[in-house]
Design an enzyme around this catalytic site. Structure first.
Site, PDB file in Angstrom:
ATOM      1  N   SER A 125       0.841  -1.195   0.000  1.00 51.86           N
ATOM      2  CA  SER A 125       0.000   0.000   0.000  1.00 51.86           C
ATOM      3  C   SER A 125       0.879   1.249   0.000  1.00 51.86           C
ATOM      4  O   SER A 125       1.686   1.449  -0.911  1.00 51.86           O
ATOM      5  CB  SER A 125      -0.953  -0.046   1.192  1.00 51.86           C
ATOM      6  OG  SER A 125      -1.966   0.913   1.084  1.00 51.86           O
ATOM      7  N   GLU A 167      -9.311  -5.775  -3.923  1.00 48.13           N
ATOM      8  CA  GLU A 167      -8.751  -4.768  -3.010  1.00 48.13           C
ATOM      9  C   GLU A 167      -9.848  -3.917  -2.364  1.00 48.13           C
ATOM     10  O   GLU A 167      -9.820  -3.619  -1.174  1.00 48.13           O
ATOM     11  CB  GLU A 167      -7.797  -3.851  -3.787  1.00 48.13           C
ATOM     12  CG  GLU A 167      -6.581  -4.527  -4.392  1.00 48.13           C
ATOM     13  CD  GLU A 167      -5.397  -4.604  -3.455  1.00 48.13           C
ATOM     14  OE1 GLU A 167      -5.489  -4.068  -2.337  1.00 48.13           O
ATOM     15  OE2 GLU A 167      -4.387  -5.209  -3.858  1.00 48.13           O
ATOM     16  N   HIS A 225      -7.760  -5.760   0.292  1.00 42.91           N
ATOM     17  CA  HIS A 225      -6.503  -5.040   0.515  1.00 42.91           C
ATOM     18  C   HIS A 225      -5.865  -5.495   1.827  1.00 42.91           C
ATOM     19  O   HIS A 225      -6.525  -5.582   2.861  1.00 42.91           O
ATOM     20  CB  HIS A 225      -6.808  -3.545   0.576  1.00 42.91           C
ATOM     21  CG  HIS A 225      -5.594  -2.660   0.606  1.00 42.91           C
ATOM     22  ND1 HIS A 225      -4.790  -2.474  -0.486  1.00 42.91           N
ATOM     23  CD2 HIS A 225      -5.080  -1.887   1.597  1.00 42.91           C
ATOM     24  CE1 HIS A 225      -3.823  -1.618  -0.180  1.00 42.91           C
ATOM     25  NE2 HIS A 225      -3.970  -1.261   1.078  1.00 42.91           N
TER      26      HIS A 225
END
Length: 501
Positions: A202, A322, A416
């Site tokens: 990320s 995600e 995610h």
């Protein structure tokens, strides 16, 4: 009140005399033996960013005499917990103290030499996270003869606020200083400074994208892993907006000097209020890396597409769903109407034919699920494919993965951050269980962790490098397998590919 520094002793009790010792450029540290590996926590790689140093570039730490105890995680950067409902899914430890510029090392025991090194840069939207998150425990990497280093860096306005009277990208400068520490000191922990892989997820992956394009970072790492993040940066003017909004809320000038005089708790409160309600997919006020003309002379995405970091091996990829980390807990997958979906498609300039392809491939999907799939690909899969295409045939290999195992927790699916517990082989950790549940497949963690170990050691994670056939290693659902050009009909619908494929 200033926290006391970690204890430093010249001798020690009979018990800790058997603990592992390592000499660094600033002094000797003593760690601990845990689960068959040596662990050193809270080692300072830069001076505490307080007082006159608060908004400056990082400076070297003060040397110490004797032996510094390195058995507990060091202070974390000033931050606030994730807002509900993400706080239940993403634990974010807060360790008080001022010297937040510290790192941790896991290395095999008994000691070895010349081992590959993996430096972990945590995510958290440049607002949250730290190296103290239990999920990031590096024991499994050290067990498999990879030295794991995890790093803290300044967050939020202290790390990424944009001021006219302070250097930009201070959090990125912190990461650069940590990599410099690794180059100069990791041999004392059994690592090879010429075999460093920098790895992040990320915001950590976005940071690595910037480091790949930063001239000052050249030579500090040989390989890089980008998990669910792409090279990206804003102009200084655009990046300054969040800083100005926080200063306005506090009633002070948007300068480092003015904000340094603000009570730290009040500054964090204003920061939380200004950045509330947004996400990487839905937008909102946030902190971003900026093209400052110094550390970053040009946009990282443009630089990498033009061949920057051509000699660095890359492992890149994302998770199939995600969006579900932000859309499902908030109820957006059910709340979003068809009308709002149409408006979102117009806002993102999604071609009608592309939207029809996604809809046809997902019969029964809600408008929220369709928007999430489109947004995931627009923001992650499309730019990562474009980067891999630009590097095909150039010096430095590129390997692509997709994580598709679906968590049963709250219908999070392949969301995610879910892959991190598999990469670290830490599925039994409470924060891994919070996302993946108690029955996540260990055999998938074995495969994914082994791939990262191989990549750190050799640059080959175990499947073909990127070429015109577009090989992707898919980790779940089911057994890991290499697929060629997955969902290519969807990829061809986006502008970077329509004219060329």
């Amino acid at each position: 009140m200033t926290a006391a520094p970690p204890p430093i002793s010249a001798a020690g009790s009979p018990a800790n005399r058997t603990a592992p010792l390592a000499g660094t450029a600033h002094g000797t540290v003593r760690g601990s033996h845990e689960q068959g590996v040596a662990v050193f926590r809270g080692i300072p790689y830069a001076a505490a960013p307080v007082g006159a140093r608060r908004f400056r570039a990082p400076e070297p730490p003060e040397p110490w005499a004797g032996v510094r105890e390195a058995v507990a995680y060091g202070p974390t950067a000033p931050k606030r917990p994730y807002a509900p409902p993400l706080d239940r899914l993403l634990p974010d430890p807060d360790v008080p103290g001022e010297n937040c510029l510290n790192l941790n090392v896991w290395t095999p025991s008994p000691a070895r030499t010349g081992l590959p090194v993996l430096v972990w840069i945590h995510g958290g939207s440049l607002l949250h996270g730290s190296s103290a998150v239990p999920l990031y425990d590096g024991t499994a990497f050290a067990r498999d003869r990879v030295v794991l280093v995890s790093v803290n860096y300044r967050l939020g306005i202290e790390g990424f606020g944009v001021f006219p009277d302070a250097p930009a990208n201070r959090g990125l400068l912190d990461q650069l200083a940590a990599l410099g520490w690794v180059r100069d000191n990791i041999a004392a922990f059994g690592g090879d400074p010429d075999r460093v892989t920098v790895c992040g997820e990320s915001a950590g992956a976005i940071s690595i994208g910037a480091l790949l394009a930063a001239p000052r970072a050249r030579g500090l790492f040989r390989r890089a892993v980008l998990q669910s993040g792409v090279p990206a940066a804003l102009s200084v003017a655009a990046g300054r907006r969040t800083t100005e909004l926080i200063a306005k809320r506090l009633g002070v000038a948007a300068t480092a000097r003015a904000l340094a005089a603000v009570d730290p708790a009040a500054l964090l409160t204003a920061q939380s209020e200004v950045t509330a309600g947004g996400s990487p997919l839905t937008g909102g006020n946030s902190f971003q890396i900026v093209v400052d003309g110094d550390l970053l002379p040009r946009d990282p995405a443009e630089a990498l597409l033009a061949g920057a970091a051509a000699g660095v091996d890359l492992l890149v990829g994302s998770n199939t769903e995600e969006y579900r980390l932000w859309f499902v807990p908030s109820g957006l997958t059910e709340r979003l109407s068809r009308t709002k979906l149409r408006l979102a498609l117009l806002k993102f300039k999604v071609p009608r034919a592309t939207a029809r392809t996604y809809r046809a491939n997902r019969p029964g999907a809600t408008p929220g699920e369709l928007l999430g799939a489109l947004a995931t690909d627009l923001l992650l899969r499309v730019p990562l494919n474009r980067l891999a295409d630009a590097r095909a045939g150039a010096a430095g290999s590129t390997h692509f993965y997709e994580f598709g195992w679906q968590s049963p927790v709250l219908r999070l699916g392949a969301c995610h951050g879910l892959e991190i517990g598999f990469v670290f082989d830490n599925l039994d950790r409470p924060d891994a269980v919070a996302l993946a549940g108690e029955a996540a497949p260990q055999e998938l963690a074995d495969a994914m962790h082994a791939a990262w170990v191989r990549f750190a050691g050799t640059g080959d994670p175990g499947w073909p490098a990127w070429d015109e056939s577009r090989p992707v290693m898919r980790f779940g659902p089911g057994a890991p397998a290499t697929v060629r050009a997955p969902r290519d009909d969807e990829l061809r619908g986006w502008a970077p590919y329509r004219e060329h494929r």
